[in-house]
Design an enzyme around this catalytic site. Structure first.
Site, mmCIF file in Angstrom:
data_model
loop_
_atom_site.group_PDB
_atom_site.id
_atom_site.type_symbol
_atom_site.label_atom_id
_atom_site.label_comp_id
_atom_site.label_asym_id
_atom_site.label_seq_id
_atom_site.Cartn_x
_atom_site.Cartn_y
_atom_site.Cartn_z
ATOM 1 N N ASP A 147 0.800 -1.222 0.000
ATOM 2 C CA ASP A 147 0.000 0.000 0.000
ATOM 3 C C ASP A 147 0.833 1.272 0.000
ATOM 4 O O ASP A 147 0.594 2.177 -0.809
ATOM 5 C CB ASP A 147 -0.940 -0.002 1.212
ATOM 6 C CG ASP A 147 -1.761 1.262 1.301
ATOM 7 O OD1 ASP A 147 -2.861 1.298 0.720
ATOM 8 O OD2 ASP A 147 -1.303 2.230 1.941
ATOM 9 N N ALA A 179 -5.122 2.426 -0.491
ATOM 10 C CA ALA A 179 -4.978 1.714 -1.769
ATOM 11 C C ALA A 179 -5.431 0.266 -1.615
ATOM 12 O O ALA A 179 -6.128 -0.277 -2.480
ATOM 13 C CB ALA A 179 -3.532 1.778 -2.256
ATOM 14 N N ASP A 180 -5.051 -0.372 -0.524
ATOM 15 C CA ASP A 180 -5.518 -1.727 -0.246
ATOM 16 C C ASP A 180 -7.035 -1.767 -0.079
ATOM 17 O O ASP A 180 -7.717 -2.641 -0.628
ATOM 18 C CB ASP A 180 -4.872 -2.249 1.037
ATOM 19 C CG ASP A 180 -3.498 -2.850 0.811
ATOM 20 O OD1 ASP A 180 -3.200 -3.257 -0.324
ATOM 21 O OD2 ASP A 180 -2.715 -2.915 1.768
ATOM 22 N N LEU A 181 -7.560 -0.842 0.717
ATOM 23 C CA LEU A 181 -8.988 -0.864 1.022
ATOM 24 C C LEU A 181 -9.831 -0.611 -0.225
ATOM 25 O O LEU A 181 -10.847 -1.287 -0.452
ATOM 26 C CB LEU A 181 -9.308 0.176 2.097
ATOM 27 C CG LEU A 181 -8.650 -0.075 3.453
ATOM 28 C CD1 LEU A 181 -8.904 1.092 4.396
ATOM 29 C CD2 LEU A 181 -9.141 -1.367 4.081
ATOM 30 N N GLY A 184 -9.853 -3.649 -2.346
ATOM 31 C CA GLY A 184 -10.809 -4.603 -1.808
ATOM 32 C C GLY A 184 -12.234 -4.265 -2.195
ATOM 33 O O GLY A 184 -13.031 -5.151 -2.536
#
Length: 407
Positions: A147, A179-181, A184
């Site tokens: 991220d 960025a990860d969230l 997802g």
């Protein structure tokens, strides 16, 4: 089972955050999500602490808060996918699933016979969602992606932080792994779109989702500002590139957020702030004019807001429907009466801690309400249950697999 996706079964081979976040949302929506973890260690984030969940005696459990944030509602099974018997178990489980989530490096699951082609061979209708740092193609496809580096590469850090020339200037990472969230969340919407496609056509497919692509995609208006003007937007602290005033402003006892979204709201703000001459000045009458006059106008606004405490401004401006709000720490967030009224904290029974609190899914469904029956699982909590109920293995077969270290 509750929730609109109670008819779906998901095999979650992902770790860390982007994939697990997608799996948690699908679980919240009612899907049965089987989280596959490494025997003995499990998901890396189980160990990303402190803080850790505490048991009834106040001692740390094996569950880091980070892990708890992204794994509610799942069933945890432990399978050694490096062993042929473990690979066969995963393929057998995939036959019974609608969706596979995985975030291994490109080609990482092929050596285990668990890549899309191998899973599709046993389940042609499978929706196989692959999440990587840079996607399945391109010159960076084989690179690892996390991220923080993606926030930098994808432009977000060039837009976040104190403006150049001011004290503390420089790029800043956002305080959560956005960025990860966001990856997802895109994974969830992609999976649901693919489910609809499969329901219409019977055809499964692979989804190729990259952290970098996601970060670039959700630059939103800032990306469009660049594409339209050819000029890279710069860091502006809490300010908005296209609206003025729309930023943190000082009160006599701290700061609050002022979010004037249109000209009528600006007139109302000026009336409360005693800025009658500013309100009628053509140089500030429209948002376009205010954006052009930002450097001159903002100090005038700040001089006015410094005269009263934040609570006074929040009360007076809210009364005339000028958007504004406090800048809360998390203790204040969860003590906020609106947050409490909306039930944003879910408390569930937990096998080692007694009780665990997590943040509920923000969606409410009127016809298919969500139920939070399963807390974030302890490592391998459901291995035997899943193998017996889904694959119809006997108790002796499960014990034999355990004795051989396969599960």
């Amino acid at each position: 089972m509750a929730g609109p996706l109670a008819h779906l079964k998901v095999l979650d081979l992902s770790r860390i955050l982007a994939g697990p976040w997608a799996g948690q949302v699908l679980a919240d929506f009612g899907a049965e999500v089987i989280k596959v973890e490494r025997p003995g260690t499990g998901d890396d984030t189980r160990h990303w602490g402190p803080p850790y969940l505490k048991d009834s005696s106040g001692q740390d459990t094996a569950e880091a808060a980070y892990y708890l944030s992204a794994n509610r509602g799942k069933k945890s099974i432990t399978v050694d996918i490096t062993r042929p018997e473990g690979q066969q178990l995963i393929l057998e489980l995939a036959k019974h699933c609608d969706v596979v989530l995985e975030n291994y490096k490109v080609g990482g699951l092929k050596k285990y016979g668990l890549d899309y082609a191998s899973v599709k061979a046993v389940n042609p209708g499978i929706i196989y969602c692959s999440i990587t740092g840079f996607g399945q193609t391109g010159p960076y496809a084989n690179r690892a992606g996390y991220d923080a580096m993606i926030q930098g590469m994808g432009g977000l850090m060039s837009l976040t932080g104190v403006p150049e020339g001011e004290p503390g200037a420089g790029p800043q990472k956002v305080g959560v792994a956005v960025a990860d969230l966001m990856t997802g969340m895109y994974a969830v919407s992609g999976v649901l779109a693919a489910v609809i496609h499969r329901d219409r056509t019977g055809e499964g497919q692979q989804l190729d989702l990259a952290l970098l692509d996601t970060q670039v995609a959700w630059l939103a208006n800032q990306a469009q500002n660049y594409l339209t003007s050819g000029v890279s937007p710069q860091r502006q602290g809490t300010a908005h590139p296209n609206i003025v005033p729309y930023q943190a402003v000082p009160a006599s006892d701290g700061y609050f957020m002022l979010a004037v979204g249109n000209d009528a709201q600006f007139q109302k703000f000026c009336a409360v702030a005693g800025l009658d001459t500013v309100a009628v000045d053509p140089a500030y009458a429209t948002n376009n004019a205010r954006v052009m006059a930002r450097q001159k106008l903002v100090p005038v606004i700040e001089a006015a807001t410094r005269k009263k405490p934040a609570a006074w401004w929040l009360e007076q401006l809210s009364a005339v429907h000028v958007p504004c709000g406090p800048i809360n720490d998390l203790e204040q967030v969860f003590a906020d009466p609106q947050v409490q009224a909306r039930g944003m904290v879910v408390e569930q029974p937990h096998p080692t801690a007694g009780r665990v609190k997590t943040v509920r899914n923000p969606l409410e469904f009127s016809a298919s309400p969500l139920a939070y029956d399963q807390p974030p699982p302890v490592l391998g909590e459901h291995t035997g249950e899943v193998l017996r109920s889904t694959l119809k293995l006997s108790e002796d077969e499960v014990k034999a697999l355990n004795a051989r270290g396969v599960i």
